[in-house]
Design an enzyme around this catalytic site. Structure first.
Site, mmCIF file in Angstrom:
data_model
loop_
_atom_site.group_PDB
_atom_site.id
_atom_site.type_symbol
_atom_site.label_atom_id
_atom_site.label_comp_id
_atom_site.label_asym_id
_atom_site.label_seq_id
_atom_site.Cartn_x
_atom_site.Cartn_y
_atom_site.Cartn_z
ATOM 1 N N GLU A 129 -38.853 -73.116 17.943
ATOM 2 C CA GLU A 129 -39.157 -74.009 16.816
ATOM 3 C C GLU A 129 -38.217 -75.212 16.796
ATOM 4 N N ALA A 131 -38.560 -59.235 3.156
ATOM 5 C CA ALA A 131 -37.366 -58.959 2.345
ATOM 6 C C ALA A 131 -37.722 -58.965 0.852
ATOM 7 N N LEU A 186 -24.406 -59.150 8.808
ATOM 8 C CA LEU A 186 -23.078 -59.335 8.198
ATOM 9 C C LEU A 186 -22.586 -58.052 7.520
ATOM 10 N N TYR A 241 -38.042 -67.137 18.571
ATOM 11 C CA TYR A 241 -38.853 -68.097 17.837
ATOM 12 C C TYR A 241 -38.018 -69.225 17.248
ATOM 13 N N ASN A 255 -31.922 -72.346 2.612
ATOM 14 C CA ASN A 255 -30.887 -73.300 3.015
ATOM 15 C C ASN A 255 -30.892 -73.677 4.481
ATOM 16 N N LYS A 300 -36.630 -75.752 8.117
ATOM 17 C CA LYS A 300 -37.346 -75.697 9.401
ATOM 18 C C LYS A 300 -38.757 -76.234 9.254
ATOM 19 N N CYS A 340 -36.451 -70.916 6.905
ATOM 20 C CA CYS A 340 -37.860 -71.274 6.733
ATOM 21 C C CYS A 340 -38.084 -72.678 6.160
ATOM 22 N N VAL A 380 -27.347 -58.659 2.787
ATOM 23 C CA VAL A 380 -26.426 -59.685 3.295
ATOM 24 C C VAL A 380 -26.984 -60.497 4.464
ATOM 25 N N GLU A 439 -62.766 -70.584 11.728
ATOM 26 C CA GLU A 439 -64.091 -70.006 11.981
ATOM 27 C C GLU A 439 -64.214 -69.467 13.410
ATOM 28 N N CYS A 484 -33.290 -68.423 4.136
ATOM 29 C CA CYS A 484 -34.618 -69.036 4.106
ATOM 30 C C CYS A 484 -34.586 -70.410 3.450
ATOM 31 N N ILE A 503 -25.410 -57.208 -3.214
ATOM 32 C CA ILE A 503 -24.515 -57.999 -2.366
ATOM 33 C C ILE A 503 -25.384 -58.856 -1.462
ATOM 34 N N GLY A 504 -25.410 -60.164 -1.722
ATOM 35 C CA GLY A 504 -26.223 -61.095 -0.942
ATOM 36 C C GLY A 504 -27.338 -61.697 -1.787
ATOM 37 N N HIS A 534 -67.587 -74.244 8.470
ATOM 38 C CA HIS A 534 -67.674 -75.254 9.520
ATOM 39 C C HIS A 534 -67.394 -76.632 8.975
HETATM 40 P P1 FAD Z 1 -30.506 -63.856 3.622
HETATM 41 O O1 FAD Z 1 -31.586 -64.730 3.109
HETATM 42 O O2 FAD Z 1 -29.846 -64.235 4.885
HETATM 43 O O3 FAD Z 1 -29.427 -63.787 2.446
HETATM 44 C C1 FAD Z 1 -28.213 -63.118 2.569
HETATM 45 C C2 FAD Z 1 -27.177 -63.789 1.673
HETATM 46 O O4 FAD Z 1 -26.053 -62.929 1.523
HETATM 47 C C3 FAD Z 1 -26.651 -65.074 2.256
HETATM 48 O O5 FAD Z 1 -26.589 -66.082 1.259
HETATM 49 C C4 FAD Z 1 -25.260 -64.689 2.720
HETATM 50 O O6 FAD Z 1 -24.372 -65.794 2.767
HETATM 51 C C5 FAD Z 1 -24.869 -63.680 1.674
HETATM 52 N N1 FAD Z 1 -23.801 -62.751 2.066
HETATM 53 C C6 FAD Z 1 -23.594 -62.189 3.273
HETATM 54 N N2 FAD Z 1 -22.570 -61.330 3.224
HETATM 55 C C7 FAD Z 1 -22.117 -61.344 1.950
HETATM 56 C C8 FAD Z 1 -21.084 -60.644 1.263
HETATM 57 N N3 FAD Z 1 -20.305 -59.752 1.885
HETATM 58 N N4 FAD Z 1 -20.884 -60.910 -0.055
HETATM 59 C C9 FAD Z 1 -21.658 -61.804 -0.704
HETATM 60 N N5 FAD Z 1 -22.673 -62.475 -0.106
HETATM 61 C C10 FAD Z 1 -22.892 -62.244 1.197
HETATM 62 N N6 FAD Z 1 -38.728 -66.167 7.807
HETATM 63 C C11 FAD Z 1 -40.004 -66.395 7.477
HETATM 64 O O7 FAD Z 1 -40.624 -65.545 6.832
HETATM 65 N N7 FAD Z 1 -40.648 -67.546 7.839
HETATM 66 C C12 FAD Z 1 -40.019 -68.518 8.526
HETATM 67 O O8 FAD Z 1 -40.625 -69.551 8.829
HETATM 68 C C13 FAD Z 1 -38.665 -68.326 8.874
HETATM 69 N N8 FAD Z 1 -37.989 -69.279 9.539
HETATM 70 C C14 FAD Z 1 -36.665 -69.092 9.829
HETATM 71 C C15 FAD Z 1 -36.001 -70.117 10.479
HETATM 72 C C16 FAD Z 1 -34.663 -69.978 10.786
HETATM 73 C C17 FAD Z 1 -33.942 -71.108 11.488
HETATM 74 C C18 FAD Z 1 -33.975 -68.784 10.420
HETATM 75 C C19 FAD Z 1 -32.508 -68.625 10.712
HETATM 76 C C20 FAD Z 1 -34.640 -67.767 9.771
HETATM 77 C C21 FAD Z 1 -35.995 -67.910 9.469
HETATM 78 N N9 FAD Z 1 -36.724 -66.899 8.820
HETATM 79 C C22 FAD Z 1 -38.042 -67.113 8.495
HETATM 80 C C23 FAD Z 1 -36.098 -65.607 8.481
HETATM 81 C C24 FAD Z 1 -35.672 -65.536 7.005
HETATM 82 O O9 FAD Z 1 -34.840 -66.626 6.689
HETATM 83 C C25 FAD Z 1 -34.942 -64.216 6.770
HETATM 84 O O10 FAD Z 1 -35.758 -63.149 7.178
HETATM 85 C C26 FAD Z 1 -34.596 -64.002 5.294
HETATM 86 O O11 FAD Z 1 -33.820 -65.062 4.779
HETATM 87 C C27 FAD Z 1 -33.843 -62.681 5.134
HETATM 88 O O12 FAD Z 1 -33.479 -62.472 3.806
HETATM 89 P P2 FAD Z 1 -32.264 -61.531 3.427
HETATM 90 O O13 FAD Z 1 -32.362 -61.348 1.955
HETATM 91 O O14 FAD Z 1 -32.237 -60.350 4.294
HETATM 92 O O15 FAD Z 1 -30.954 -62.355 3.808
HETATM 93 P P1 NA7 Z 2 -34.261 -63.538 18.968
HETATM 94 O O1 NA7 Z 2 -35.660 -63.513 18.570
HETATM 95 O O2 NA7 Z 2 -33.456 -62.293 18.993
HETATM 96 O O3 NA7 Z 2 -34.188 -64.262 20.388
HETATM 97 C C1 NA7 Z 2 -32.974 -64.487 21.028
HETATM 98 C C2 NA7 Z 2 -33.229 -65.298 22.269
HETATM 99 O O4 NA7 Z 2 -31.983 -65.625 22.874
HETATM 100 C C3 NA7 Z 2 -34.026 -64.553 23.310
HETATM 101 O O5 NA7 Z 2 -34.773 -65.479 24.048
HETATM 102 C C4 NA7 Z 2 -32.918 -63.926 24.149
HETATM 103 O O6 NA7 Z 2 -33.333 -63.647 25.450
HETATM 104 C C5 NA7 Z 2 -31.893 -65.012 24.138
HETATM 105 N N1 NA7 Z 2 -30.522 -64.559 24.326
HETATM 106 C C6 NA7 Z 2 -29.913 -63.482 23.764
HETATM 107 N N2 NA7 Z 2 -28.626 -63.410 24.143
HETATM 108 C C7 NA7 Z 2 -28.421 -64.458 24.965
HETATM 109 C C8 NA7 Z 2 -27.295 -64.928 25.675
HETATM 110 N N3 NA7 Z 2 -26.126 -64.304 25.609
HETATM 111 N N4 NA7 Z 2 -27.430 -66.048 26.427
HETATM 112 C C9 NA7 Z 2 -28.608 -66.686 26.495
HETATM 113 N N5 NA7 Z 2 -29.715 -66.297 25.835
HETATM 114 C C10 NA7 Z 2 -29.620 -65.196 25.082
HETATM 115 O O7 NA7 Z 2 -33.395 -64.536 18.094
HETATM 116 P P2 NA7 Z 2 -33.736 -65.802 17.212
HETATM 117 O O8 NA7 Z 2 -32.420 -66.460 16.952
HETATM 118 O O9 NA7 Z 2 -34.826 -66.625 17.756
HETATM 119 O O10 NA7 Z 2 -34.267 -65.111 15.903
HETATM 120 C C11 NA7 Z 2 -33.408 -64.234 15.228
HETATM 121 C C12 NA7 Z 2 -34.169 -63.269 14.433
HETATM 122 O O11 NA7 Z 2 -34.706 -63.923 13.317
HETATM 123 C C13 NA7 Z 2 -35.298 -62.626 15.209
HETATM 124 O O12 NA7 Z 2 -35.025 -61.277 15.417
HETATM 125 C C14 NA7 Z 2 -36.511 -62.860 14.348
HETATM 126 O O13 NA7 Z 2 -37.231 -61.703 14.049
HETATM 127 C C15 NA7 Z 2 -35.989 -63.488 13.080
HETATM 128 P P3 NA7 Z 2 -33.907 -62.184 25.890
HETATM 129 O O14 NA7 Z 2 -35.344 -62.164 25.504
HETATM 130 O O15 NA7 Z 2 -33.086 -61.147 25.168
HETATM 131 O O16 NA7 Z 2 -33.693 -62.163 27.367
#
Ligand code: FAD
Ligand code: NA7
Length: 486
Positions: free
Chosen positions: A199, A336, A287, A195, A55, A61, A58, A156, A467, A53, A12-13, A462
């Protein structure tokens, strides 16, 4: 299958973890189906197969980060003799978005073809449990299909959270929307200092948009504090406006379509500002509720909805989980993927190899990147005590910074090591250009048991930035100045 189920494995996912496990499992002779379904974001953004990742994570981004770096490089190019007028350089958002989305769509397509070739059955349906071996998939049209499987893998992932304040869901966007946003983002408020927030604020500022980052506390919680501060200070110097210890209270839409944001500072003072875009990056929600976990007897961590698996196995013996849904595991694509592959090999091959979640390297793609592997200075001291830890550090000047006279003020490396015994390296931290490329190889070295003497006996390449790690000799304990003397 021999036990009367339709599939050996139902995933699932269809994201990083799920697809990796599915492909590995079919390769080992299992009959596998994958359900993947994307619910639209509140403003209606949706996307194809492949998960976060590919869509909305990663990949788009990194492309937008690269676009911002190229803008920087154009300005530097003139100092190297390229004949151009940097004053006329500006980004065409629509063109950038189209290029990014074209790449994403090509990956969606390749992923689909690969599943077909490898004979993984794919269904665009939202899955939920009926019981521990039965999953119901609901299509966009509302049609239901029932799947039975010996093993079920939950992969998921998660989706961005919104704060519970007026206007957030109606007018705010998240990382799910930014990479395909129809209009240029304009003046943008990024809320959240993890992060993803850093970013997004980094590339938006780099692309030329007026960008503010609002943090309720500190930046990059969980990362090495000193490095996190370097990243934030550098962004500030490059023009990102930081507001600390502040929270958004309300968002309203003005008649001209712009967003009026009420926010409160640390003294309780209310402020108002107008933005074109408000992007929330305040963390992600797993999810798992949608899966109706109770139907399968699956337990979740109550506060987070995450799955507390042991070797990717949940409390239900035939239900497994990988990726972002796992409790207290790094939320990264390669994590993952690796966990998914190893799990498939244990289930359908003869492997016993388990996933090692320690010393996973990562990089924050902020304007000046931050790469790290292993323990932060704080974590090492907490674990071993101040007396047992040696911190080596140095500021350095990248060769490529000299001609354009870029500030090397925050180019900094740090090595966290045991002070006694074999002087094992516990953590490596790098702020500077190409941080991910620099750290990856050192992550392998740490897996091999890198020690300070081994690092010091490594001959550098170098002139590179990597380095700098081989040249470290100043310890924090010595009190010597870590700034370059030349
Ligand atoms: P996902 O890739 O999220 O896949 C889950 C899939 O399951 C999705 O398509 C979802 O729609 C589907 N789904 C959910 N529920 C259901 C259901 N009930 N039935 C069917 N399908 C379902 N990681 C890095 O390593 N390097 C990076 O630079 C990086 N940059 C990131 C930047 C951003 C903005 C974000 C949001 C994340 C980034 N990550 C990065 C984190 C990375 O994308 C995730 O760690 C990774 O995609 C997790 O994989 P996953 O298989 O757990 O889930
Ligand atoms: P993160 O890394 O969980 O960071 C969330 C950030 O948002 C962090 O700075 C929090 O502050 C802040 N935060 C959390 N709740 C609130 C509310 N309600 N209002 C304002 N600010 C808030 O999330 P990302 O989205 O950057 O990344 C998600 C995950 O993807 C992360 O776990 C990575 O490993 C990969 P805080 O420090 O809690 O005070």
């Amino acid at each position: 299958t021999d036990q009367g189920y339709t599939y050996d494995l139902l995933v699932i996912g269809g994201g990083s973890g799920g697809l990796a496990a599915a492909k590995e499992a079919v390769g080992l002779g299992a009959k596998v189906a994958v359900l993947d379904y994307v619910s639209p974001s509140p403003i209606g953004t949706t996307w194809g197969l492949g998960g976060t990742c590919v869509n909305v994570g990663c990949i788009p981004k990194k492309l937008m980060h690269q676009a911002a770096l190229l803008g920087e490089a154009i300005h530097e190019a003139a100092t190297f003799g390229w004949q151009l007028d940097p004053k006329t350089v500006k980004i065409d958002w629509e063109a950038l978005r189209t290029s990014v989305q074209n790449h994403v769509k090509s990956v969606n397509w390749v992923t689909r073809v690969e599943l077909r070739t490898k004979k993984v059955e794919y269904f665009n349906a939202l899955g939920h449990f009926k019981d521990a071996h039965t999953v119901v998939g609901t299509t966009k049209k509302g049609e239901e299909k029932v799947f039975t499987a010996k093993d079920i893998l939950i992969a998921v992932g998660g989706r961005p959270r919104y704060p519970d304040i007026p206007g957030a869901v109606e007018y705010g966007i998240t990382s799910d929307d930014i990479f395909s946003l129809e209009r240029a983002p304009g003046k943008t408020l990024v809320v959240g200092a993890g992060y993803i927030g850093l970013e997004c604020a980094g590339f938006l500022n780099g692309l030329g948009y007026d960008t503010t980052l609002m943090a309720r506390s500190i930046v990059l919680r969980g990362f090495d504090r000193q490095m996190a501060e370097h990243v934030a200070e550098e962004m500030q110097q490059r023009g990102v406006n930081f507001i600390y210890e502040a929270k958004v209270k309300k968002i309203a839409k003005q008649e001209d379509g712009r967003l009026l944001v009420d926010w409160v500072d640390k003294d309780g003072q209310i402020h108002q500002d107008v933005y074109d875009t408000v992007l929330f990056a305040i963390g992600r929600r797993s999810l798992t509720q949608e899966l109706k976990p109770e139907n399968a007897g699956l337990k979740l961590i109550p506060e987070t909805g995450k799955i507390d698996a042991v070797n990717e196995q949940s409390n239900v013996p035939n239900i497994y989980a990988v990726g972002d849904v796992l409790h207290k595991k790094p939320e990264l694509t390669p994590v993952a993927i690796h966990a998914g592959k190893l799990l498939a090999r244990r289930l359908y091959g003869n492997s016993t190899e388990k996933m090692d979640y320690t010393n996973v390297a990562t990089t924050v793609f902020s304007p000046l990147e931050y790469g790290c592997v292993g323990l932060s200075e704080e974590a090492a001291v907490a674990l071993h005590g101040q007396d047992e830890i040696e911190i080596f550090h140095a500021y350095y000047k990248p060769t490529e910074f000299f001609v354009p006279q870029k500030s090397p003020d925050r180019c900094y490396v740090k090595v966290v090591a045991l002070r006694h015994g074999d002087e094992r390296v516990l953590g490596m931290h790098f702020v500077g250009p190409n941080a991910g490329e620099v750290i990856q190889g050192f992550a392998a070295a740490i897996k091999c048991g890198l020690t300070i003497p081994k690092l010091k006996s490594t001959v550098g390449i170098h002139p590179t930035v990597a380095e700098e790690f081989t040249r470290i000799f100043i310890t924090k304990r010595s009190g010597l100045d870590p700034k370059p003397q030349s």
